[in-house]
Scaffold this motif. Structure first.
Motif, mmCIF file in Angstrom:
data_model
loop_
_atom_site.group_PDB
_atom_site.id
_atom_site.type_symbol
_atom_site.label_atom_id
_atom_site.label_comp_id
_atom_site.label_asym_id
_atom_site.label_seq_id
_atom_site.Cartn_x
_atom_site.Cartn_y
_atom_site.Cartn_z
ATOM 1 N N ILE A 104 -4.677 1.989 6.799
ATOM 2 C CA ILE A 104 -3.351 1.486 6.408
ATOM 3 C C ILE A 104 -3.484 0.359 5.393
ATOM 4 C CG2 ILE A 104 -1.285 0.287 7.244
ATOM 5 C CD1 ILE A 104 -1.659 1.822 9.896
ATOM 6 N N LEU A 105 -4.431 -0.547 5.651
ATOM 7 C CA LEU A 105 -4.636 -1.665 4.727
ATOM 8 C C LEU A 105 -5.108 -1.168 3.364
ATOM 9 C CD1 LEU A 105 -6.336 -4.310 7.055
ATOM 10 C CD2 LEU A 105 -3.966 -4.255 6.262
ATOM 11 N N PHE A 106 -5.958 -0.123 3.367
ATOM 12 C CA PHE A 106 -6.390 0.435 2.089
ATOM 13 C C PHE A 106 -5.196 1.028 1.346
ATOM 14 C CE2 PHE A 106 -7.942 3.944 -0.570
ATOM 15 C CZ PHE A 106 -8.808 3.245 -1.390
ATOM 16 N N MET A 161 -11.373 -8.587 10.095
ATOM 17 C CA MET A 161 -10.301 -9.581 10.011
ATOM 18 C C MET A 161 -10.279 -10.232 8.626
ATOM 19 S SD MET A 161 -8.569 -9.947 12.954
ATOM 20 C CE MET A 161 -8.051 -11.660 13.005
ATOM 21 N N VAL A 162 -11.459 -10.565 8.109
ATOM 22 C CA VAL A 162 -11.539 -11.229 6.807
ATOM 23 C C VAL A 162 -11.038 -10.303 5.703
ATOM 24 C CG1 VAL A 162 -13.116 -12.170 5.073
ATOM 25 C CG2 VAL A 162 -13.388 -12.789 7.479
ATOM 26 N N ILE A 163 -11.451 -9.036 5.746
ATOM 27 C CA ILE A 163 -11.001 -8.067 4.735
ATOM 28 C C ILE A 163 -9.489 -7.878 4.818
ATOM 29 C CG2 ILE A 163 -11.090 -5.645 4.040
ATOM 30 C CD1 ILE A 163 -14.033 -5.642 4.807
ATOM 31 N N GLY A 164 -8.955 -7.843 6.065
ATOM 32 C CA GLY A 164 -7.514 -7.721 6.238
ATOM 33 C C GLY A 164 -6.761 -8.886 5.631
ATOM 34 N N GLN A 165 -7.287 -10.103 5.843
ATOM 35 C CA GLN A 165 -6.656 -11.283 5.258
ATOM 36 C C GLN A 165 -6.750 -11.254 3.738
ATOM 37 O OE1 GLN A 165 -8.789 -14.440 7.209
ATOM 38 N NE2 GLN A 165 -7.607 -14.290 9.092
ATOM 39 N N VAL A 199 1.461 -7.152 6.178
ATOM 40 C CA VAL A 199 0.045 -6.816 6.343
ATOM 41 C C VAL A 199 -0.507 -7.464 7.607
ATOM 42 C CG1 VAL A 199 -2.248 -7.007 5.322
ATOM 43 C CG2 VAL A 199 -0.285 -6.540 3.866
ATOM 44 N N THR A 200 -0.085 -8.706 7.867
ATOM 45 C CA THR A 200 -0.566 -9.443 9.035
ATOM 46 C C THR A 200 -0.236 -8.720 10.335
ATOM 47 O OG1 THR A 200 -0.343 -11.564 7.881
ATOM 48 C CG2 THR A 200 -0.421 -11.643 10.285
ATOM 49 N N VAL A 201 0.915 -8.069 10.389
ATOM 50 C CA VAL A 201 1.314 -7.334 11.595
ATOM 51 C C VAL A 201 0.257 -6.292 11.955
ATOM 52 C CG1 VAL A 201 2.983 -5.680 12.511
ATOM 53 C CG2 VAL A 201 3.789 -7.725 11.328
#
Length: 274
Positions: A16-18, A148-152, A191-193
């Motif tokens: 999803i993040l990608f 977590m870091v990549i998501g942030q 994105v944080t969700v």
């Protein structure tokens, strides 16, 4: 082996993040009139590693290497034994004054760091400290810190692009900068969700890994009780981004409760003792 549920969550959320990043890269490509592939590949190869390095450096500001002699010798031996049993390289140990009893891990397998607060070491018994360190090693083993870091990082990219798009579309409005900042924050929040879908579950997995490593969940359960009580009435000296990596998030504000990075401590203790 990493918990299958955590693997699945990281895979789904990562996809999803990608997708978010692909949309952001497409927008940048269109706005700057350049090919999508260089933007897509360049962004993934450059920005996340830079943010990872900066995040690790920022988290460890004020921390000092834990001496391997004297009062810390037993902690090093304990950590070496835990790391061997859990199948990872012994992490670098650091100590830091955090204002509250706490601990966190950063890095990856082979280059992990476990940082514990002076307040924590003064409060816990040996087996309780062992449970906390095992919990932090589990985060390194499970690679969830990197996720977590990549998501942030992707959240920051999406927020920046949302701001640029709004400013470009409404550049003649003097108040557009404030609205643009709001749109950017809203995009990052979205994105944080998805990142939170990993964040809370990973704590349960690390708790369970620690329980298996030391043979009982009771020491870590007692440690969480002491940490929770010890944090009451004290102000954490670490940044909010580091609080999200700590074994206990000491931030108790309204928004912190609503978007909690950790599950309720009571539920964690109940699972450890169940």
């Amino acid at each position: 082996m990493t918990d299958f549920g955590l693997k699945l969550r990281m895979a789904v959320v990562g996809s999803i993040l990608f997708g978010f990043y692909l949309v952001a890269a497409t927008v940048i490509s269109a706005m700057w009139g350049v090919s999508l592939i260089p933007v897509l590949v360049g962004g993934m190869l450059v920005l996340p590693p830079i943010q990872y390095k900066i995040g690790k450096w920022s988290a460890l500001r004020g921390a000092q290497d834990m001496p391997e002699e004297g009062q810390y010798r037993e902690i090093h031996r304990m950590t070496e034994s835990l790391a061997r049993d859990m199948g990872v390289t012994k992490p670098r140990l650091m100590v830091m004054q955090m204002g509250v009893p706490n601990a966190f891990a950063v890095g990856r397998k082979g280059a992990g760091v476990v940082c514990v607060s002076t307040e924590l070491m003064a409060m816990l018994e040996r087996d309780e400290l062992e449970g906390v360190i095992a919990h932090e090693i589990a985060h390194i083993k499970n690679r969830d810190v990197i996720t977590m870091v990549i998501g942030q990082s992707i959240g920051s990219i999406v927020g920046m692009v949302a701001y640029m798009v709004y400013m470009f579309a409404d550049e003649r409005n003097p108040g557009s900068i404030f609205v643009g900042m709001f749109v950017s924050s809203l995009a990052q929040l979205l994105v944080t969700v998805f990142v939170l879908a990993i964040s809370r579950y990973r704590e349960y997995v690390a708790d369970d890994d620690a329980r298996q490593a030391i043979g009982s969940g009771e020491p870590l359960a007692r440690a969480l009780e002491k940490i929770s009580r010890g944090a009451q009435g004290r102000e954490s000296a670490v940044d909010d981004s580091v609080n999200a990596l700590c074994i206990l998030n000491a931030d108790r504000g309204l928004l912190a409760t609503l978007f909690a990075t950790h599950p309720p401590t009571e539920k964690r203790i109940e699972k450890l003792r169940g």
